[in-house]
Structure formats: C-alpha cells, structure tokens
Scaffold this motif. Structure first.
Motif, PDB file in Angstrom:
ATOM      1  N   THR A  53       6.401  31.142 -10.697  1.00  0.00           N
ATOM      2  CA  THR A  53       6.711  29.715 -10.755  1.00  0.00           C
ATOM      3  C   THR A  53       5.425  28.901 -10.664  1.00  0.00           C
ATOM      4  O   THR A  53       4.347  29.435 -10.412  1.00  0.00           O
ATOM      5  CB  THR A  53       7.648  29.326  -9.611  1.00  0.00           C
ATOM      6  OG1 THR A  53       6.968  29.540  -8.356  1.00  0.00           O
ATOM      7  CG2 THR A  53       8.922  30.163  -9.637  1.00  0.00           C
ATOM      8  N   ASP A  54       5.568  27.610 -10.856  1.00  0.00           N
ATOM      9  CA  ASP A  54       4.411  26.711 -10.759  1.00  0.00           C
ATOM     10  C   ASP A  54       3.794  26.783  -9.366  1.00  0.00           C
ATOM     11  O   ASP A  54       2.570  26.758  -9.200  1.00  0.00           O
ATOM     12  CB  ASP A  54       4.851  25.283 -11.087  1.00  0.00           C
ATOM     13  CG  ASP A  54       3.671  24.356 -11.301  1.00  0.00           C
ATOM     14  OD1 ASP A  54       2.539  24.856 -11.412  1.00  0.00           O
ATOM     15  OD2 ASP A  54       3.878  23.129 -11.364  1.00  0.00           O
ATOM     16  N   ALA A  55       4.628  26.882  -8.342  1.00  0.00           N
ATOM     17  CA  ALA A  55       4.122  26.976  -6.971  1.00  0.00           C
ATOM     18  C   ALA A  55       3.389  28.294  -6.742  1.00  0.00           C
ATOM     19  O   ALA A  55       2.362  28.342  -6.054  1.00  0.00           O
ATOM     20  CB  ALA A  55       5.275  26.824  -5.981  1.00  0.00           C
ATOM     21  N   ASP A  56       3.925  29.383  -7.307  1.00  0.00           N
ATOM     22  CA  ASP A  56       3.256  30.682  -7.164  1.00  0.00           C
ATOM     23  C   ASP A  56       1.874  30.657  -7.812  1.00  0.00           C
ATOM     24  O   ASP A  56       0.915  31.234  -7.284  1.00  0.00           O
ATOM     25  CB  ASP A  56       4.096  31.787  -7.812  1.00  0.00           C
ATOM     26  CG  ASP A  56       5.435  31.990  -7.109  1.00  0.00           C
ATOM     27  OD1 ASP A  56       5.503  31.690  -5.903  1.00  0.00           O
ATOM     28  OD2 ASP A  56       6.400  32.429  -7.768  1.00  0.00           O
ATOM     29  N   ALA A  58      -0.105  28.211  -8.100  1.00  0.00           N
ATOM     30  CA  ALA A  58      -1.040  27.330  -7.394  1.00  0.00           C
ATOM     31  C   ALA A  58      -1.669  27.998  -6.183  1.00  0.00           C
ATOM     32  O   ALA A  58      -2.583  27.434  -5.573  1.00  0.00           O
ATOM     33  CB  ALA A  58      -0.324  26.055  -6.965  1.00  0.00           C
ATOM     34  N   GLU A  59      -1.202  29.191  -5.814  1.00  0.00           N
ATOM     35  CA  GLU A  59      -1.777  29.898  -4.663  1.00  0.00           C
ATOM     36  C   GLU A  59      -3.244  30.224  -4.932  1.00  0.00           C
ATOM     37  O   GLU A  59      -3.622  30.574  -6.049  1.00  0.00           O
ATOM     38  CB  GLU A  59      -1.012  31.191  -4.390  1.00  0.00           C
ATOM     39  CG  GLU A  59       0.440  30.983  -3.989  1.00  0.00           C
ATOM     40  CD  GLU A  59       0.583  30.414  -2.594  1.00  0.00           C
ATOM     41  OE1 GLU A  59      -0.390  30.495  -1.821  1.00  0.00           O
ATOM     42  OE2 GLU A  59       1.660  29.883  -2.280  1.00  0.00           O
TER      43      GLU A  59
END
Length: 330
Positions: A53-56, A58-59
């Motif tokens: 995902t987009d959040a993944d 961004a890590e």
C-alpha cells in the motif's frame, strides 16, 4: 491505472485487461499507477501475492523496503519525478518480483520509467529478448533511472559552473549585499544543493536495491545471467554517488565563498563607520572643551578664537586619518 505488458519476441506490448478478466499467459510486467482497491485485488488474485500500500511504501526502514515473503521479493526505492518543474520530489516505487513476473506499484510517473517503456516497446530495442524475465525488466528500469539521474547531474554541473563563473568574475563595483543578481544566484546555488540531496536519496535507494538483488541471486543461484548487468549497474550507481559528493562539495565551497564575500563587504561597511567615528572624536573633544562654562577662557574674548577652534577641529580630524593611511589601516 492497471497496465499489463506482455512479451512479444524482442519487445513488450501493452495489453488492455479489465480487473475481472484473466491474466494473459505472456504477461511479463504489471504496472500499477495510483491503483484502486479493485485493481490491487485483481493483481493479488492473479499472482497470489500482497500488493504494498501507499503507507507500506512510505516506510524508511531498510527491512521494510527490501524483504522476501513466500519466495516473492519486495523492493522499494525513491525515484525522482517532476524534475523539470519547481517542486522536484521523490516518490517511492515498489517492485514485486514473483517468479517470472514483475509488478510495479507507484503513485507518481517518473520520466525514467516512461522512457524505459517507450524504448522497450520498440522491436529490436536491445533490452528485451525471448528469455526476458521480470528481474530483467526491473534491471532495465533501474538502468533507465540511473541514466536519467546522470543527465540530471549534468544539468546541475552546468548550473553550478555558471554560478562559479558569476561569483569569481565579479566586477570591481559589484556589491553582493545590494546586488539583486547576486542574491538570485545565492538562492539558485542553495536550490541546487537541496536538489542534490534528493538525487543522493534516489541513488542510495538504487544502490541498496542492487546490493539486495546481488545477495539474493547468490543465495538462490537464480538469475546468474543478469549478474554482469547488476555489477555494471552497481558501478554506475557508485560513480554517480561519487559525482554527487563532488558537486555537493563544490556547492558548499561556493556557498562559503558567497558568505565570505558578504562578510568582507560587511567588514568594509563597519570599517567606514569606525573610521568616521575615530575621525570625529578629536573635533568632538575640542568642541566639548569650548562648550564648558568656565569663566576664564582667554581665547573666548579674542577675535581669532572662533576661527582657531574650527581650524583645530579640522586638523585634529585629518591627522588621525593620515596616521592610519601610513600604517596601512585604510
């Protein structure tokens, strides 16, 4: 947006498929651009893998950017985009290598990937052959990205050299603190330095990706046919990182030079005020003496008293300036 690229002998072709349809047998690369939940679910159903995902993406931890699950490699790197515009950002691009297939997930459209697609879809491009795999496409995208970064660095080098020429060829009457062109030049140099930090970020991600790919190839024994290509890309990335260091040092030197020129100009201004203050000290002393309210001051009653005081003030102001000039302080 869901794009499926299939292998057609020595080039790629774009195949339009809806999320509810089946995956073509010749599919080699699935490109997800700003994917919807339906598109992500369709790809997960085709390959049996999880889509980051987009959040993944961004890590920032390396363990979250490069890892393997159930034989599937997940690789995420920051890539520059919108370089020709003012905001110049980096966006994470995730590569999912599942067997012979490659899945890319991105929420931006870097020019490097567009250039790779344009070239890979031409017959006889030299990138694609009948034995091409998803890893080969990944390496091709990495190569296109490093080539794009090299072009960007050439532009930065030209602007930095132009700034250097402007700084070291100032006219005698130019004043950095009051020159609009000079202030604009200072902002430009600072902007190039900030831009280089983004280039370095992208290069660092590419270098880490190549290290991970190399280690995985050694561990699995697969993909050895691409080992020479990976080594070449590692050398290219390392040379670009060295060049970024060189440009960063040059920009820091130019910034230090600009600050030094401004300091010199400020010191010259303070020097003028200091000399003026010292020059007016003796006349001020004389005027203070004759401003005293003593009853007995003989020259106050003489006709030459006032002119004598004026001459004495002028001489007392000139003598320190002459002395400073002989000492080389002016």
């Amino acid at each position: 947006m869901l794009r499926i690229y299939c292998l057609d002998n020595d080039h790629l072709i774009l195949v339009e498929e809806e999320p509810g349809s089946s995956l073509p047998a010749s599919a080699l690369w699935i490109d997800l651009i700003n994917p919807t939940a339906e598109e992500e679910k369709a790809v997960e159903g085709w390959l049996g893998v999880d889509i980051p995902t987009d959040a993944d993406m961004a890590e920032i931890e390396e363990s979250s950017r490069f890892y393997m699950e159930n034989g599937v490699q997940y690789l995420t790197v920051p890539v520059l985009y919108a370089v020709d515009k003012d905001h110049r950002k980096t966006a994470p691009v995730s590569f999912v290598v599942a067997g012979k297939l490659l899945v890319t997930v991105r929420y931006a459209e870097p020019k490097a990937i567009s250039l790779y697609i344009e070239r890979a879809m031409k017959p006889g491009n030299g990138l694609i052959d009948a034995k091409c795999s998803g890893l080969s496409v990944l390496l091709g995208i990495v190569e296109a990205t490093t080539d794009r970064l090299a072009d960007i660095l050439e532009g930065v080098a030209e602007k930095t050299e132009a700034a250097s020429q402007a700084i070291f060829h100032l006219r005698a009457h130019d004043r950095p603190m009051t020159n609009d062109d000079f202030r604009r030049l200072l902002r430009q140099i600072g902007g190039q330095g900030a831009f280089l930090s983004k280039v370095r970020e992208s290069l660092t991600g590419i270098s880490r990706l190549l290290v991970y790919v190399t280690a995985n190839m050694r561990a699995s024994g697969a993909g050895k046919e691409n080992s020479a290509w990976v080594k070449s890309l590692e050398r290219d990335a390392q040379s670009l990182e060295n060049y970024v260091d060189f440009l960063s040092n040059k920009i820091n030197f130019l910034l230090d030079t600009v600050v030094g020129l401004i300091s010199v100009e400020q010191n010259a201004i303070i020097k003028i005020f200091s000399v003026a203050a010292v020059g007016f000290m003796p006349p001020t002393l004389i005027a203070s003496i004759y401003g005293m309210n003593f009853h007995f001051m003989p020259e106050l009653n003489e006709s030459w008293g006032y002119p004598m005081a004026l001459v004495l003030m002028v001489v007392s102001a000139i003598l320190p300036l002459v002395y400073f000039r002989r000492k080389g302080w002016l």
